[in-house]
Write a protein that holds these residues in place. Structure first.
Motif, PDB file in Angstrom:
ATOM      1  N   VAL A 152       8.710 -14.242  -2.319  1.00 18.37           N
ATOM      2  CA  VAL A 152       8.218 -13.910  -0.979  1.00 18.37           C
ATOM      3  C   VAL A 152       7.977 -15.178  -0.171  1.00 18.37           C
ATOM      4  O   VAL A 152       8.088 -15.170   1.061  1.00 18.37           O
ATOM      5  CB  VAL A 152       6.955 -13.008  -1.013  1.00 18.37           C
ATOM      6  CG1 VAL A 152       7.249 -11.646  -1.609  1.00 18.37           C
ATOM      7  CG2 VAL A 152       5.797 -13.674  -1.724  1.00 18.37           C
ATOM      8  N   PRO A 215       0.497 -15.542  -1.326  1.00 18.50           N
ATOM      9  CA  PRO A 215       0.864 -14.683  -2.460  1.00 18.50           C
ATOM     10  C   PRO A 215       0.298 -15.209  -3.784  1.00 18.50           C
ATOM     11  O   PRO A 215       0.621 -14.682  -4.838  1.00 18.50           O
ATOM     12  CB  PRO A 215       2.402 -14.770  -2.460  1.00 18.50           C
ATOM     13  CG  PRO A 215       2.716 -16.090  -1.853  1.00 18.50           C
ATOM     14  CD  PRO A 215       1.531 -16.557  -1.059  1.00 18.50           C
ATOM     15  N   PHE A 239      -1.602 -12.192  -5.953  1.00 20.29           N
ATOM     16  CA  PHE A 239      -2.483 -13.005  -6.782  1.00 20.29           C
ATOM     17  C   PHE A 239      -1.697 -13.572  -7.973  1.00 20.29           C
ATOM     18  O   PHE A 239      -2.070 -13.361  -9.128  1.00 20.29           O
ATOM     19  CB  PHE A 239      -3.670 -12.153  -7.261  1.00 20.29           C
ATOM     20  CG  PHE A 239      -4.320 -11.387  -6.132  1.00 20.29           C
ATOM     21  CD1 PHE A 239      -5.110 -12.039  -5.210  1.00 20.29           C
ATOM     22  CD2 PHE A 239      -4.093 -10.025  -5.972  1.00 20.29           C
ATOM     23  CE1 PHE A 239      -5.687 -11.354  -4.145  1.00 20.29           C
ATOM     24  CE2 PHE A 239      -4.666  -9.321  -4.920  1.00 20.29           C
ATOM     25  CZ  PHE A 239      -5.471  -9.994  -3.999  1.00 20.29           C
ATOM     26  N   VAL A 262      -2.133  -6.961   2.992  1.00 14.15           N
ATOM     27  CA  VAL A 262      -0.703  -6.633   3.122  1.00 14.15           C
ATOM     28  C   VAL A 262      -0.305  -5.794   1.915  1.00 14.15           C
ATOM     29  O   VAL A 262      -0.460  -6.259   0.782  1.00 14.15           O
ATOM     30  CB  VAL A 262       0.149  -7.922   3.145  1.00 14.15           C
ATOM     31  CG1 VAL A 262       1.633  -7.585   3.175  1.00 14.15           C
ATOM     32  CG2 VAL A 262      -0.242  -8.818   4.307  1.00 14.15           C
ATOM     33  N   GLY A 312       7.423 -16.203 -15.646  1.00 12.26           N
ATOM     34  CA  GLY A 312       6.083 -16.393 -16.224  1.00 12.26           C
ATOM     35  C   GLY A 312       5.716 -17.854 -16.332  1.00 12.26           C
ATOM     36  O   GLY A 312       4.536 -18.218 -16.314  1.00 12.26           O
TER      37      GLY A 312
HETATM   38  N1  LIG Z   1       1.424  -7.235  -0.979  1.00  8.37           N
HETATM   39  C1  LIG Z   1       2.646  -6.810  -1.176  1.00  8.37           C
HETATM   40  O1  LIG Z   1       3.090  -5.820  -0.588  1.00  8.37           O
HETATM   41  C2  LIG Z   1       3.527  -7.592  -2.122  1.00  8.37           C
HETATM   42  C3  LIG Z   1       4.911  -7.397  -2.161  1.00  8.37           C
HETATM   43  C4  LIG Z   1       5.681  -8.207  -3.005  1.00  8.37           C
HETATM   44  C5  LIG Z   1       5.038  -9.158  -3.829  1.00  8.37           C
HETATM   45  N2  LIG Z   1       3.682  -9.269  -3.786  1.00  8.37           N
HETATM   46  C6  LIG Z   1       2.948 -10.250  -4.606  1.00  8.37           C
HETATM   47  O2  LIG Z   1       3.298 -11.549  -4.172  1.00  8.37           O
HETATM   48  C7  LIG Z   1       3.171 -12.448  -5.274  1.00  8.37           C
HETATM   49  C8  LIG Z   1       4.442 -13.279  -5.387  1.00  8.37           C
HETATM   50  O3  LIG Z   1       5.543 -12.459  -5.755  1.00  8.37           O
HETATM   51  P1  LIG Z   1       7.003 -13.099  -5.948  1.00  8.37           P
HETATM   52  O4  LIG Z   1       7.880 -11.992  -6.389  1.00  8.37           O
HETATM   53  O5  LIG Z   1       7.341 -13.909  -4.777  1.00  8.37           O
HETATM   54  O6  LIG Z   1       6.728 -14.041  -7.211  1.00  8.37           O
HETATM   55  P2  LIG Z   1       7.308 -15.508  -7.547  1.00  8.37           P
HETATM   56  O7  LIG Z   1       8.669 -15.662  -7.016  1.00  8.37           O
HETATM   57  O8  LIG Z   1       7.066 -15.710  -9.002  1.00  8.37           O
HETATM   58  O9  LIG Z   1       6.349 -16.475  -6.708  1.00  8.37           O
HETATM   59  C9  LIG Z   1       5.006 -16.609  -7.029  1.00  8.37           C
HETATM   60  C10 LIG Z   1       4.585 -18.048  -6.803  1.00  8.37           C
HETATM   61  O10 LIG Z   1       3.197 -18.138  -7.160  1.00  8.37           O
HETATM   62  C11 LIG Z   1       2.917 -19.410  -7.673  1.00  8.37           C
HETATM   63  N3  LIG Z   1       2.083 -19.337  -8.866  1.00  8.37           N
HETATM   64  C12 LIG Z   1       0.863 -19.895  -8.975  1.00  8.37           C
HETATM   65  N4  LIG Z   1       0.338 -19.661 -10.174  1.00  8.37           N
HETATM   66  C13 LIG Z   1       1.239 -18.945 -10.858  1.00  8.37           C
HETATM   67  C14 LIG Z   1       1.265 -18.416 -12.178  1.00  8.37           C
HETATM   68  N5  LIG Z   1       0.229 -18.577 -13.019  1.00  8.37           N
HETATM   69  N6  LIG Z   1       2.376 -17.734 -12.571  1.00  8.37           N
HETATM   70  C15 LIG Z   1       3.403 -17.544 -11.736  1.00  8.37           C
HETATM   71  N7  LIG Z   1       3.422 -18.031 -10.456  1.00  8.37           N
HETATM   72  C16 LIG Z   1       2.352 -18.731 -10.035  1.00  8.37           C
HETATM   73  C17 LIG Z   1       4.255 -20.091  -7.967  1.00  8.37           C
HETATM   74  O11 LIG Z   1       4.396 -21.133  -7.009  1.00  8.37           O
HETATM   75  P3  LIG Z   1       3.873 -22.606  -7.320  1.00  8.37           P
HETATM   76  O12 LIG Z   1       4.363 -22.985  -8.673  1.00  8.37           O
HETATM   77  O13 LIG Z   1       4.474 -23.382  -6.235  1.00  8.37           O
HETATM   78  O14 LIG Z   1       2.366 -22.507  -7.231  1.00  8.37           O
HETATM   79  C18 LIG Z   1       5.313 -19.023  -7.701  1.00  8.37           C
HETATM   80  O15 LIG Z   1       6.449 -19.567  -7.047  1.00  8.37           O
HETATM   81  C19 LIG Z   1       2.867 -11.596  -6.490  1.00  8.37           C
HETATM   82  O16 LIG Z   1       1.464 -11.615  -6.740  1.00  8.37           O
HETATM   83  C20 LIG Z   1       3.307 -10.200  -6.080  1.00  8.37           C
HETATM   84  O17 LIG Z   1       2.623  -9.181  -6.771  1.00  8.37           O
HETATM   85  C21 LIG Z   1       2.918  -8.508  -2.946  1.00  8.37           C
END
Ligand SMILES: NC(=O)c1ccc[n+]([C@@H]2O[C@H](COP(=O)([O-])OP(=O)(O)OC[C@H]3O[C@@H](n4cnc5c(N)ncnc54)[C@H](OP(=O)(O)O)[C@@H]3O)[C@@H](O)[C@H]2O)c1
Length: 325
Positions: A152, A215, A239, A262, A312
């Motif tokens: 995202v 996010p 989170f 959101v 992960g």
């Molecule tokens: N509200 C909604 O409608 C909605 C919709 C879609 C997704 N989401 C949420 O948005 C978040 C991101 O989703 P995504 O699909 O974009 O995931 P993603 O590609 O894995 O991105 C998450 C980012 O969070 C950071 N992060 C920090 N601590 C982490 C940890 N312990 N494990 C993994 N990542 C960590 C990482 O960036 P850094 O390494 O740079 O810190 C990672 O690039 C999730 O919590 C998801 O549930 C919400």
């Protein structure tokens, strides 16, 4: 058909790749021969029983995918076998075939690559709803994106640039920050090596960002909320760090700031017309080259475990796509 089956939601390691009877679509449904599915963070949470949606067991994870319609059920008139489509069903995508309600299927315009389509609806739909609908981001405003190299996060950089905002992208490594600059971020912050509050201050002449797209949550939220601009909007998107932060509400008072939730899936369910309009605008932006999913890598569907491990361990840059060749 084959599918990754979750019979015991204790984590990805308990999933098994199984042959199942190929189902026929019922009334109002279509069967999709899946060509590509993308991995989203909620796909990790759902197989750990940590997601808000808890499907009955057993289920096939995989929230979004794209492919070709290969059978239509009674009453479906707007789709036919061979049509390229994307689908967001919440589950079912980590498989060779899936049954989806025809109303939830998005016919793809010519020129929309199936790999891109599989990595589009959830990330771009969420981010469009967050930045434009919930935060009313305007051209010339500054948006700070946390976890900016993730799924995202990369969409947030592109959408904010598409509407003429200034983007500060924050991520956990120099390599991730470099990707964000390639995607158009005006400035970056590596939040593992510096003081995020000092860096935000320096990059905004002490004013702070108008909009924060978060996010990640955890221990980043409070220092970032303390840095937000007057009338700022703090978007609670997810989170990924695990911890759900608590913010002192006096900070919202002092900045005249808003904490804005959101929840794209619920928005799409409750306000389907507004969501369809947003997706149509996004498809147009895709055709114009303003937005395009960043594909970290493509892996065969059978290598799902490898994909989960990468996500992960925080290694994914953009989106991981699983393909059936
Ligand atoms: N509200 C909604 O409608 C909605 C919709 C879609 C997704 N989401 C949420 O948005 C978040 C991101 O989703 P995504 O699909 O974009 O995931 P993603 O590609 O894995 O991105 C998450 C980012 O969070 C950071 N992060 C920090 N601590 C982490 C940890 N312990 N494990 C993994 N990542 C960590 C990482 O960036 P850094 O390494 O740079 O810190 C990672 O690039 C999730 O919590 C998801 O549930 C919400």
């Amino acid at each position: 058909m084959f599918a990754w089956l979750c019979e015991n939601p204790i984590g990805p390691e308990a999933l098994t790749w199984k042959e199942l009877p190929t189902p026929a679509p019922g009334a109002g449904e279509v069967r999709v021969a899946i060509k590509a599915a993308s991995l989203n963070f909620p796909d990790l949470l759902i197989v750990q029983n940590k997601y808000q949606m808890k499907p009955p067991l057993p289920f096939v994870p995989g929230s979004e995918f794209a492919g070709l319609v290969d059978a239509v059920g009674p009453g479906v008139t707007h789709l036919k076998p061979g049509d390229p489509v994307a689908a967001f069903g919440g589950t079912g995508g980590f498989a060779t075939h899936a049954i989806v309600r025809a109303a939830l299927v998005l016919p793809l315009p010519p020129g929309f690559a199936l790999d891109d389509a599989a990595a589009f609806v959830l990330t771009y739909g969420t981010t469009h709803h967050a930045l434009l609908d919930r935060a009313a981001l305007k051209s010339g405003e500054t948006v700070l994106v946390l976890g900016a190299a993730g799924g995202v996060g990369t969409a947030a950089i592109q959408i904010a640039k598409a509407v003429g905002a200034r983007v500060i992208a924050a991520a956990s490594s120099d390599a991730k920050c470099a990707l964000c600059r390639e995607l158009g971020a005006d400035a970056t912050i590596n939040y593992t090596s510096g003081n995020i509050r000092d860096e935000i201050k320096a990059l905004t002449d002490g004013k702070g960002p108008d909009v924060v797209y978060d996010p990640v949550g955890g221990d980043l939220a409070e220092p970032v909320f303390r840095s937000i601009a007057w009338r700022g909007r703090y978007l609670v998107v997810g989170f990924a760090q695990g911890g759900i932060p608590a913010l002192p509400l006096n900070l919202a008072l002092l900045k005249g700031a808003s904490i804005v939730g959101v929840f794209w899936g619920e928005f799409a369910r409750r306000e389907p017309q507004a969501n369809a309009a947003a997706l149509a605008q996004l498809a147009q932006w895709y055709a114009q080259g303003l937005v395009k999913p960043v594909i970290d890598r493509r892996l065969p569907m059978t290598a799902l475990m490898q994909a989960y491990e990468r996500m992960g361990s925080r290694l994914v840059q953009g989106k991981l796509v699983l393909t059936n060749d």
